[in-house]
Design a protein around this motif. Sequence first.
Motif, PDB file in Angstrom:
ATOM      1  N   ASP A 116       7.552  -4.023  -3.373  1.00  0.00           N
ATOM      2  CA  ASP A 116       6.637  -2.892  -3.193  1.00  0.00           C
ATOM      3  C   ASP A 116       5.602  -3.301  -2.163  1.00  0.00           C
ATOM      4  N   LEU A 117       5.612  -2.603  -1.041  1.00  0.00           N
ATOM      5  CA  LEU A 117       4.805  -3.012   0.114  1.00  0.00           C
ATOM      6  C   LEU A 117       3.781  -1.914   0.398  1.00  0.00           C
ATOM      7  N   TYR A 118       2.608  -2.045  -0.213  1.00  0.00           N
ATOM      8  CA  TYR A 118       1.642  -0.951  -0.157  1.00  0.00           C
ATOM      9  C   TYR A 118       0.447  -1.321   0.700  1.00  0.00           C
ATOM     10  N   ARG A 119      -0.155  -0.290   1.273  1.00  0.00           N
ATOM     11  CA  ARG A 119      -1.450  -0.526   1.912  1.00  0.00           C
ATOM     12  C   ARG A 119      -2.378  -1.036   0.819  1.00  0.00           C
ATOM     13  N   ARG A 120      -3.275  -1.935   1.204  1.00  0.00           N
ATOM     14  CA  ARG A 120      -3.981  -2.731   0.208  1.00  0.00           C
ATOM     15  C   ARG A 120      -4.798  -1.891  -0.770  1.00  0.00           C
ATOM     16  N   ASP A 121      -5.315  -0.769  -0.327  1.00  0.00           N
ATOM     17  CA  ASP A 121      -6.141   0.044  -1.240  1.00  0.00           C
ATOM     18  C   ASP A 121      -5.359   1.241  -1.799  1.00  0.00           C
ATOM     19  N   LYS A 122      -4.043   1.183  -1.727  1.00  0.00           N
ATOM     20  CA  LYS A 122      -3.237   2.338  -2.131  1.00  0.00           C
ATOM     21  C   LYS A 122      -3.509   2.747  -3.584  1.00  0.00           C
ATOM     22  N   LEU A 123      -3.567   1.776  -4.473  1.00  0.00           N
ATOM     23  CA  LEU A 123      -3.732   2.127  -5.884  1.00  0.00           C
ATOM     24  C   LEU A 123      -5.166   2.564  -6.196  1.00  0.00           C
ATOM     25  N   SER A 124      -6.090   2.259  -5.299  1.00  0.00           N
ATOM     26  CA  SER A 124      -7.480   2.661  -5.539  1.00  0.00           C
ATOM     27  C   SER A 124      -7.621   4.176  -5.534  1.00  0.00           C
TER      28      SER A 124
END
Length: 250
Positions: A239-247
């Motif tokens: 899972d390769l997400y932009r760092r603040d995606k879950l924020s």
Amino acid sequence: MDKKQTIAGKVALITGASSGIGKAVAFKLADEGCDVVLVARDENKLIQVEDQISSEHEDIRVLSISTDIRYGERVIEAVQRCLDEFGQLDILVNNAGIIRYDELESFSDDDFDDVMRTNVYGTFFMTKAALPHLRNTKGNLIFIGSFDANHPRSFNPVYCASKWWVKGFAHSVESIVGKDGVAVTLINPSEVRTAIADESGQAYIDRFEKGEVSEPEEVADAVLFAVKQSSTTTISQLDLYRRDKLSDFF
Ligand SMILES: NC(=O)c1ccc[n+]([C@@H]2O[C@H](COP(=O)([O-])OP(=O)(O)OC[C@H]3O[C@@H](n4cnc5c(N)ncnc54)[C@H](OP(=O)(O)O)[C@@H]3O)[C@@H](O)[C@H]2O)c1
């Protein structure tokens, strides 16, 4: 522990190789010494990518196949051409995919058909046609899923569901062919700066500045990480997400 594999001399077929993530994967694998088979519909764009790779790597063989993965018989022909030209297939990257947006009540049957035909049927046809050859080489089967394969999405339920299908299929295929030595990897990116567009029609490459979200080359690096594992190991999912995606999600 086994050394990480060298992949020089392997044959990789990449769908959606004329643009964005697929194009970056094609360059990355060619940089590592793979012969590459580029699949997409737009012949001119494919030839541009082919010419660029060939000019950078005289020793790499590049084959462009202009075809539409929504049709099973064309996919079989494409895989056969790869076999005829290169004699083997070691890496399949199931990357081609499209997105469509609308309110669910007005989502057109044509758009539904297009998304399912490309993201689901195309992925199924390619996998089915390639599997015997990947079994022969104990190769790698890569699926480009999405952040949307892991979460419900209110603004694109059809695309989202197509990627949940890709996820279910990828892991199920892993449960079938792992014992035959084929490594199966699902890579789920969040936003990547490509031609794929948001709900307003703006391409992500125009909407986001460099550094705001992932670059196609970062997804290509994830593909490379998966295909360079030892012959005993599968990277099942990345899972390769932009760092603040879950924020902004929870
Ligand atoms: N960019 C993102 O933010 C993001 C995030 C998560 C997941 N993804 C996934 O990453 C994959 C690649 O997307 P991208 O962002 O790189 O988009 P892109 O730049 O629009 O590239 C899509 C590629 O798929 C090809 N394609 C589309 N329909 C096809 C068909 N019927 N037959 C053969 N090739 C076809 C396109 O070429 P032709 O039009 O010439 O056929 C193009 O090469 C997709 O599966 C997408 O869902 C993207």
